[in-house]
Design a protein around this motif. Structure first.
Motif, PDB file in Angstrom:
ATOM      1  N   ASP A   1       0.832  -1.203   0.000  1.00 44.12           N
ATOM      2  CA  ASP A   1       0.000   0.000   0.000  1.00 44.12           C
ATOM      3  C   ASP A   1       0.866   1.253   0.000  1.00 44.12           C
ATOM      4  O   ASP A   1       0.584   2.213  -0.725  1.00 44.12           O
ATOM      5  CB  ASP A   1      -0.916  -0.006   1.220  1.00 44.12           C
ATOM      6  N   ALA A   2       1.935   1.236   0.798  1.00 44.12           N
ATOM      7  CA  ALA A   2       2.858   2.381   0.821  1.00 44.12           C
ATOM      8  C   ALA A   2       3.567   2.534  -0.512  1.00 44.12           C
ATOM      9  O   ALA A   2       3.780   3.656  -0.998  1.00 44.12           O
ATOM     10  CB  ALA A   2       3.869   2.210   1.955  1.00 44.12           C
ATOM     11  N   ALA A   3       3.941   1.412  -1.134  1.00 42.79           N
ATOM     12  CA  ALA A   3       4.606   1.467  -2.444  1.00 42.79           C
ATOM     13  C   ALA A   3       3.686   2.062  -3.500  1.00 42.79           C
ATOM     14  O   ALA A   3       4.105   2.912  -4.301  1.00 42.79           O
ATOM     15  CB  ALA A   3       5.058   0.072  -2.858  1.00 42.79           C
ATOM     16  N   GLY A   4       2.433   1.626  -3.505  1.00 39.40           N
ATOM     17  CA  GLY A   4       1.489   2.168  -4.481  1.00 39.40           C
ATOM     18  C   GLY A   4       1.268   3.656  -4.296  1.00 39.40           C
ATOM     19  O   GLY A   4       1.131   4.403  -5.276  1.00 39.40           O
ATOM     20  N   ALA A   5       1.255   4.090  -3.052  1.00 43.85           N
ATOM     21  CA  ALA A   5       1.005   5.513  -2.766  1.00 43.85           C
ATOM     22  C   ALA A   5       2.113   6.408  -3.295  1.00 43.85           C
ATOM     23  O   ALA A   5       1.873   7.594  -3.570  1.00 43.85           O
ATOM     24  CB  ALA A   5       0.838   5.713  -1.262  1.00 43.85           C
TER      25      ALA A   5
END
Length: 295
Positions: free
Chosen positions: A98-102
Motif C-alpha cells: 500500500d505504501a509502495a502504491g502511494a
C-alpha cells in the motif's frame, strides 16, 4: 540509476537481491527487522517493523523508491504458530505494498509455490493436472500458503487503486550455489520409502530468482501478474512423472511433464518477463560463489 527498496534485506533471497542491485550501481534501501553487521556501498540499511503501518509508510515515503521488492516474510509454518505466520505475512504485505502504491513505485513481491496447497499438505495430494501453471487452483491448507494467496490479492488491489504494475513471483524452493541440500536429497532418495514432494522435487537457484526480480521490475506490466519461476528440471535427475507415480502410487489424469522437467510451467515468465532459468543443481552444487558479505 533508479532507487530500489528491498524488504527482507538480510534474508537469503533478500541479501542476494540487495547485493546484485548494489553491484549494478542502484541506490538501494535495504529493510529488515535489524540492520546487518556489515555495510555495502550503494546501500542504506534501515531497521523497521513492517507490521506497523505508520512506520512502514514513513520509511517508504522517505526513500521515494522507483521500485519496491517485498521479500520479508515468515517462510515456514512448521516452526511458528500458524496465526503468527499468517498475521505477520499478510499485515506486512498490505503495509509495504500500500505504501509502495502511494508513492507510485513498481512492485515485485515474493509469492510461493506453496499457495497451490501441495507443499505443506498433510495428505500428500496431487493437483488435478501436471504441469502446474498460473491457472491451477490455489488450495492451501497451511497459514503460509494462505498468506501468499492473500498477498497476491493485496497486490492486485494496490495495482487497481494506484495504477502501478505489480508482479508476484511464485518461486519454487530456493537453493544457493555450493550448498549440499539437493545432493543429499538425491543421494539418499529411495522411491520405496520417500515421501511425496509437494513441489515434485523442483527448485530455483537464487541467482535465477534475482534475475527474475530484475526482469519483473523492468517489464511493462499493466495491473497485477502472478508468475511462476523454477528451474527447468527436478534436482533428482530422475524422470519426474515416473518418480511421482512410484512414490505416490498414482498420477493426475492429465500429465504432460516429460523426462526430468519441473512440474511447474514457467512459460508465462518467458512471455511476460522475458525470463527463463539458466541454472540447475548440475552446475550449482559445486559452484564456488561468494555470497553477500554484509550479512
Amino acid at each position: 540509476m533508479p532507487t530500489i527498496l528491498v524488504t527482507g534485506a538480510c534474508g537469503g533471497v533478500g541479501s542476494w537481491t540487495v547485493e546484485q542491485f548494489a553491484r549494478e550501481g542502484h541506490d538501494v534501501v535495504g529493510v529488515d527487522l535489524e540492520t546487518p553487521s556489515g555495510t555495502r556501498e550503494n546501500v542504506d540499511f534501515k531497521a523497521a517493523d513492517l507490521t506497523d503501518y505508520g512506520e512502514t509508510r514513513q520509511l517508504v515515503e522517505a526513500a521515494e523508491p522507483d521500485a519496491v521488492v517485498h521479500l520479508a516474510a515468515i517462510p515456514n509454518p512448521e516452526d511458528h504458530a500458524g496465526s503468527r505466520v499468517f498475521e505477520t505475512n499478510v499485515t506486512s504485505t498490505y503495509n509495504v505494498l500500500d505504501a509502495a502504491g502511494a508513492v507510485d513505485a513498481r512492485i515485485v513481491q515474493a509469492s510461493s509455490e506453496s499457495l497451490y496447497g501441495t507443499v505443506f499438505s498433510e495428505d500428500d495430494w496431487l493437483p488435478d493436472a501436471l504441469p502446474i501453471d498460473e491457472e491451477t487452483p490455489t488450495e492451501p491448507e497451511d497459514p503460509y500458503g494462505l498468506s501468499k494467496v492473500v498477498g497476491e490479492d493485496v497486490a492486485a488491489r494496490v495495482a487497481r487503486r494506484h495504477g502501478v504494475g505489480a508482479v508476484s513471483l511464485r518461486s519454487s524452493w530456493v537453493t544457493y550455489p555450493g550448498e549440499t541440500r539437493t545432493r543429499e536429497a538425491r543421494e539418499g532418495f529411495d522411491p520405496e520409502t520417500a515421501a511425496l514432494s509437494g513441489n515434485g522435487w523442483s527448485h530455483i537457484d537464487v541467482r535465477d530468482l534475482v534475475r527474475a526480480i530484475e526482469a519483473a521490475i523492468d517489464a511493462e506490466i499493466d495491473g497485477h501478474e502472478p508468475v511462476l519461476v523454477a528451474a527447468a528440471e527436478n534436482f533428482l535427475g530422475r524422470d519426474t512423472a515416473a518418480t511421482i507415480e512410484a512414490v505416490h502410487g498414482d498420477l493426475p489424469a492429465t500429465c504432460a511433464v516429460k523426462g526430468t522437467e519441473s512440474i511447474f510451467d514457467c512459460s508465462k515468465a518467458a512471455r511476460v518477463l522475458g525470463w527463463e532459468p539458466d541454472r540447475s543443481w548440475r552446475d550449482a552444487e559445486d559452484a564456488s560463489v561468494a555470497g553477500p558479505a554484509f550479512v
